[in-house]
Motif scaffolding. Sequence first.
Motif, PDB file in Angstrom:
ATOM      1  N   TRP A 179      67.526  62.239 -30.604  1.00 25.39           N
ATOM      2  CA  TRP A 179      67.045  63.581 -30.905  1.00 25.39           C
ATOM      3  C   TRP A 179      66.367  64.163 -29.687  1.00 25.39           C
ATOM      4  O   TRP A 179      65.633  63.488 -28.984  1.00 25.39           O
ATOM      5  N   GLY A 180      66.607  65.430 -29.450  1.00 27.53           N
ATOM      6  CA  GLY A 180      66.005  66.114 -28.319  1.00 27.53           C
ATOM      7  C   GLY A 180      64.602  66.590 -28.634  1.00 27.53           C
ATOM      8  O   GLY A 180      64.141  66.518 -29.773  1.00 27.53           O
ATOM      9  N   PRO A 181      63.907  67.062 -27.610  1.00 25.78           N
ATOM     10  CA  PRO A 181      62.563  67.588 -27.827  1.00 25.78           C
ATOM     11  C   PRO A 181      62.604  68.860 -28.657  1.00 25.78           C
ATOM     12  O   PRO A 181      63.625  69.538 -28.739  1.00 25.78           O
ATOM     13  N   GLN A 182      61.503  69.180 -29.256  1.00 25.39           N
ATOM     14  CA  GLN A 182      61.302  70.431 -30.000  1.00 25.39           C
ATOM     15  C   GLN A 182      62.296  70.586 -31.151  1.00 25.39           C
ATOM     16  O   GLN A 182      62.716  71.683 -31.486  1.00 25.39           O
ATOM     17  N   GLU A 183      62.692  69.485 -31.740  1.00 23.30           N
ATOM     18  CA  GLU A 183      63.513  69.488 -32.946  1.00 23.30           C
ATOM     19  C   GLU A 183      64.743  70.388 -32.832  1.00 23.30           C
ATOM     20  O   GLU A 183      65.064  71.139 -33.734  1.00 23.30           O
ATOM     21  N   ARG A 184      65.444  70.259 -31.708  1.00 26.52           N
ATOM     22  CA  ARG A 184      66.665  71.046 -31.530  1.00 26.52           C
ATOM     23  C   ARG A 184      67.853  70.399 -32.224  1.00 26.52           C
ATOM     24  O   ARG A 184      68.934  70.934 -32.214  1.00 26.52           O
ATOM     25  N   GLY A 185      67.661  69.254 -32.788  1.00 25.03           N
ATOM     26  CA  GLY A 185      68.749  68.559 -33.458  1.00 25.03           C
ATOM     27  C   GLY A 185      69.256  67.393 -32.640  1.00 25.03           C
ATOM     28  O   GLY A 185      68.705  67.037 -31.604  1.00 25.03           O
ATOM     29  N   VAL A 186      70.331  66.790 -33.116  1.00 24.70           N
ATOM     30  CA  VAL A 186      70.899  65.631 -32.444  1.00 24.70           C
ATOM     31  C   VAL A 186      71.500  66.063 -31.109  1.00 24.70           C
ATOM     32  O   VAL A 186      72.303  66.984 -31.051  1.00 24.70           O
ATOM     33  N   GLU A 187      71.082  65.393 -30.032  1.00 28.69           N
ATOM     34  CA  GLU A 187      71.630  65.696 -28.711  1.00 28.69           C
ATOM     35  C   GLU A 187      72.707  64.692 -28.323  1.00 28.69           C
ATOM     36  O   GLU A 187      73.619  65.019 -27.590  1.00 28.69           O
TER      37      GLU A 187
END
Length: 196
Positions: A179-187
């Motif tokens: 997961w990426g920072p700031q809850e951007r979703g699955v990276e």
Amino acid sequence: VPEEVVAAATRAVDAKQFDVASRLVGLAAPEDRAHIVEHARSRRRYRFALAEVEKYHLESQFPTLEMEYRQEMIPFMINERQQFSVACALADPYLNLQQLCLRCLATAAPDVAREYAEVWGLAVKLDAEAVATAEQARRDRFLQLPDTVDVVVVDSPEAVAAVPDNFFSAPVIGVDCEWGPQERGVETLQLSTDRV
């Protein structure tokens, strides 16, 4: 009495009783809210101050508050918490903050500084030996895939063709999400079998 509300709110800020302080800001006269936020800012209670600025639309009175918060948090996250990805997320997309982040990372985690300098397209002077040592230390902390394991990176619809035919017929497929920072979703989505 307005003065008592302001005094109580500033005491609550000083005591880090932010729920109480926030309720008191709501009771304060509109012209006194900025005074309470300024008090929080002077005490470096940035998250509270930012929340109140947003809640009461005080952005025009505190145009630099978010930048001050980021400038304070980047070195803290790197030097005190070793939360490098959080610091880099705070720096993005501001060039001056990216440069601050890289300066802090250059001594704390030169390997991470090199990675983010590449991502951001910025030049940074790093000690090559320190980078190599940090990269080796990072590799030593984690299990490594054997050289016999094939890794297939699928980053486009066309790249799906490179996945071996027998991959999807495996009895078990392992799944790992990054997961990426700031809850951007699955990276990153990682799939594996005993074969690939």
